[in-house]
Scaffold this active site. Structure first.
Site, mmCIF file in Angstrom:
data_model
loop_
_atom_site.group_PDB
_atom_site.id
_atom_site.type_symbol
_atom_site.label_atom_id
_atom_site.label_comp_id
_atom_site.label_asym_id
_atom_site.label_seq_id
_atom_site.Cartn_x
_atom_site.Cartn_y
_atom_site.Cartn_z
ATOM 1 N N TYR A 150 0.854 -1.180 0.000
ATOM 2 C CA TYR A 150 0.000 0.000 0.000
ATOM 3 C C TYR A 150 0.892 1.233 0.000
ATOM 4 O O TYR A 150 2.108 1.169 0.203
ATOM 5 C CB TYR A 150 -0.934 0.009 1.214
ATOM 6 C CG TYR A 150 -0.261 0.335 2.539
ATOM 7 C CD1 TYR A 150 -0.196 1.639 3.008
ATOM 8 C CD2 TYR A 150 0.313 -0.669 3.324
ATOM 9 C CE1 TYR A 150 0.418 1.947 4.220
ATOM 10 C CE2 TYR A 150 0.933 -0.383 4.523
ATOM 11 C CZ TYR A 150 0.982 0.931 4.973
ATOM 12 O OH TYR A 150 1.598 1.230 6.155
ATOM 13 N N CYS A 151 0.295 2.376 -0.257
ATOM 14 C CA CYS A 151 1.006 3.662 -0.195
ATOM 15 C C CYS A 151 -0.033 4.700 0.165
ATOM 16 O O CYS A 151 -0.830 4.487 1.066
ATOM 17 C CB CYS A 151 1.738 3.959 -1.509
ATOM 18 S SG CYS A 151 0.689 3.888 -2.985
#
Length: 282
Positions: free
Chosen positions: A238-239
């Protein structure tokens, strides 16, 4: 059918050799996403104007801020439903029997995002190593203007690969240790630690996640970081909005990991819910 593409990454020599192949569609996936000036400062825009100024001859612009995102989702850059994605791609000339090379002018993460979206509906795709900068550095020709958009294609019949995406409940369960897997934050180290402004409502990283920036790591260091992940599976990336995460997904794929997924909503979705914990520090 034998694929035209040699793998998930191609260089400028390969692309120049195959640029006139009717089976190949080249897409510039560049979008604009300035660094946040303060928390909550989310600004994004299409990269189409830049594409019109300079692009690989015959390429089209794939708008990840518009046609290639889901306008009904509660976060930016959301992947469209498979049929909607196939229809948008058809307007760009991507249809049955075609393969795609994606590139950008933003360090590769936008091209990687488009590559991941295509891969997730089983459309053969690759990323141009080094993007437009590498193409120009090699002395390859560039084109300007909008040009002739060309005809639309017959949409592909998407074959979804659901395992390439993770949702918020899966991420939460891994974070709590209730299901197997390792969470990996692909933001730069400051974003992971929460020491710099964020585009979203709260700073920090999802508890239990480790840091693996989605771009900028030398190959040797990236390989070492991946080894540190051990045998935990799957690797869920994720980011902030699923873009840098796709860059990390490409890197992990090139290193041989086949158990990678991307949390599409990432921190934009997670941080909106005050019940979802975030940790500060690195």
């Amino acid at each position: 059918m034998t694929t035209l593409l040699p793998g998930p990454l191609v260089d400028d020599t390969w692309l120049a050799t195959h640029l006139d192949d009717p089976r190949l569609v080249v897409l510039d996936a560049t979008a604009l996403l300035p660094s946040p000036r303060h928390d909550g400062d989310h600004r994004s825009a299409s990269g189409r104007a830049g594409w019109a100024e300079r692009h690989v001859p015959g390429s089209r612009h794939a708008d990840l801020t518009g046609d290639l995102s889901d306008p009904g989702a509660p976060y930016h850059f959301a992947v469209p439903a498979p049929d909607a994605l196939a229809a948008a791609l058809a307007r760009l000339g991507v249809g049955e029997g075609t393969e795609v090379v994606a590139y950008d002018t933003g360090g590769g993460i936008w091209a990687a995002r488009l590559w991941w979206m295509l891969r997730a509906i089983s459309v053969p795709a690759a990323v141009l190593d080094g993007g437009l900068a590498a193409w120009e550095a090699a002395g390859r020709p560039v084109a300007t203007g909008d040009g002739d958009p060309g005809p639309a294609a017959v949409p592909v019949t998407p074959v979804p690969r659901a395992e390439l995406w993770s949702d918020i409940e899966e991420v939460a369960a891994i974070s709590r240790g209730e299901r197997p897997g390792v969470l990996v934050c692909a933001l730069p180290s400051g974003g992971y630690a929460g020491s710099v402004p964020t585009r979203y409502s709260r700073r920090g990283h999802i508890p239990g996640s480790v840091s693996l920036p989605g771009r900028g790591l030398p190959p040797a260091e990236l390989d070492a970081r991946v080894r540190e992940l051990g045998d935990a599976s799957p690797v869920v990336l994720y980011c902030g909005g699923g873009i840098s995460a796709a860059g990390a997904a490409l890197a992990l794929t090139l290193l041989g990991r086949a158990d990678v997924s991307v949390y599409d909503g990432s921190l934009e979705e997670w941080s909106k819910d005050p019940r979802r914990p975030l940790e500060l520090g690195g």
